[in-house]
Design a protein around this motif. Sequence first.
Motif, mmCIF file in Angstrom:
data_model
loop_
_atom_site.group_PDB
_atom_site.id
_atom_site.type_symbol
_atom_site.label_atom_id
_atom_site.label_comp_id
_atom_site.label_asym_id
_atom_site.label_seq_id
_atom_site.Cartn_x
_atom_site.Cartn_y
_atom_site.Cartn_z
ATOM 1 N N TYR A 1 -5.883 -1.495 -1.562
ATOM 2 C CA TYR A 1 -5.087 -1.221 -3.121
ATOM 3 C C TYR A 1 -5.763 -0.947 -3.984
ATOM 4 O O TYR A 1 -7.045 -1.266 -4.166
ATOM 5 C CB TYR A 1 -5.025 -2.946 -3.257
ATOM 6 C CG TYR A 1 -4.181 -3.708 -2.271
ATOM 7 C CD1 TYR A 1 -3.162 -3.363 -1.984
ATOM 8 C CD2 TYR A 1 -4.465 -4.806 -1.909
ATOM 9 C CE1 TYR A 1 -2.240 -3.973 -1.029
ATOM 10 C CE2 TYR A 1 -3.645 -5.808 -1.265
ATOM 11 C CZ TYR A 1 -2.643 -5.189 -0.645
ATOM 12 O OH TYR A 1 -1.687 -6.046 0.280
ATOM 13 N N GLU B 1 -0.385 -1.801 -6.666
ATOM 14 C CA GLU B 1 -0.091 -1.994 -5.174
ATOM 15 C C GLU B 1 -0.531 -3.418 -4.856
ATOM 16 O O GLU B 1 -0.011 -4.254 -3.996
ATOM 17 C CB GLU B 1 -0.951 -1.111 -4.464
ATOM 18 C CG GLU B 1 -0.672 0.358 -4.467
ATOM 19 C CD GLU B 1 -1.589 1.128 -3.477
ATOM 20 O OE1 GLU B 1 -1.092 2.104 -2.964
ATOM 21 O OE2 GLU B 1 -2.735 0.831 -3.369
ATOM 22 N N ALA B 2 -1.411 -4.062 -5.612
ATOM 23 C CA ALA B 2 -2.127 -5.356 -5.104
ATOM 24 C C ALA B 2 -1.087 -6.542 -5.830
ATOM 25 O O ALA B 2 -1.005 -7.629 -5.155
ATOM 26 C CB ALA B 2 -3.350 -5.554 -5.888
ATOM 27 N N ASP C 1 0.992 -1.195 0.074
ATOM 28 C CA ASP C 1 -0.069 0.086 0.033
ATOM 29 C C ASP C 1 0.713 1.097 -0.059
ATOM 30 O O ASP C 1 1.035 1.837 1.007
ATOM 31 C CB ASP C 1 -0.945 -0.217 1.199
ATOM 32 C CG ASP C 1 -1.741 1.184 1.510
ATOM 33 O OD1 ASP C 1 -1.945 1.878 0.222
ATOM 34 O OD2 ASP C 1 -2.384 1.412 2.609
#
Length: 223
Positions: free
Chosen positions: A189, A211-212, A182
Motif C-alpha cells: 500500500y 489503497e490502504a 493494491d
Amino acid sequence: MRNASRIIAATAAAVALALGGATAAWAGHDGNPSEKVASYGYDLNAVQPAAVPESRASGTTRVKALPNGKLQVTVEAWGLSPNLPHAMHLHGVPGDTTDLACPGPAAAGTDGVVTVLDGAPFYGGILTSLTSTGDVSPASALALDRFAMADASGYLYYQRTFTDAAGYADAGTVQVVVHGIDFDGSGMYAFNPADPFSSRSSSLGAGIPLEATVPVLCGGIAN
C-alpha cells in the motif's frame, strides 16, 4: 510497506475520530443453533465499480452473539490483494437509528471510487476493529500490523471471539467491511504517481494512500 505502515499508524487516531461517530444476506437472520446463540450469516459483496482495478473480491461472514456477552466474527474472502493485511471492522448505528447497510458501486463519487467517507453514510461508524490481536476499539482502525493478511492467492480467513465488544447488542444489524486494494499490483500500500488510482490519497488524509483504506467488500443488512 514499512514506511506506508508508519504513515498509516500515525493517522489511526484521527481516523478513529472521523469514523467512530460518523448487502445482501445469504440467509438473513437464519436458524440459530440454540436459544443462547444468535447467528447471522451474510455474503460479502464487492463495493467498488467494475472499472476499479483489483477490486473483484468476494466472501462470506458470520456474526454470532454468544452467551456471557461474547461476540464471534468469522470472515472468509477470495480475490483480495495478495500478501497484504486488510483492515476489517464492524460498522453500524447502535440502537434504533436506521442505517442503510452496504454501499454499492453507485455510491462512488466523481473520482469513480467508493471511498471510506462515501461508505460511512450507509453503514455508520466503526463499532469494533476486527484485529487479530490486541485492541479492538475504533482507535485500531488502521493498525495494519494486527489485521489478517491475505495469502499469495488472495484468500483470507479470520475468526476471533470478543468479550464485551461494541456491536454485541446489535449483532443482527451490523455490517462487516473489508478494506484495502493494491491497485497497481506493487505488493504494498503506497503512493505511485504513475498510476491513476495508486497516486491518490485516502479520503481520511493526504498522507494516507487510498489503497490502504478503500473498502473492497461489505456484508450485512440495514436495521
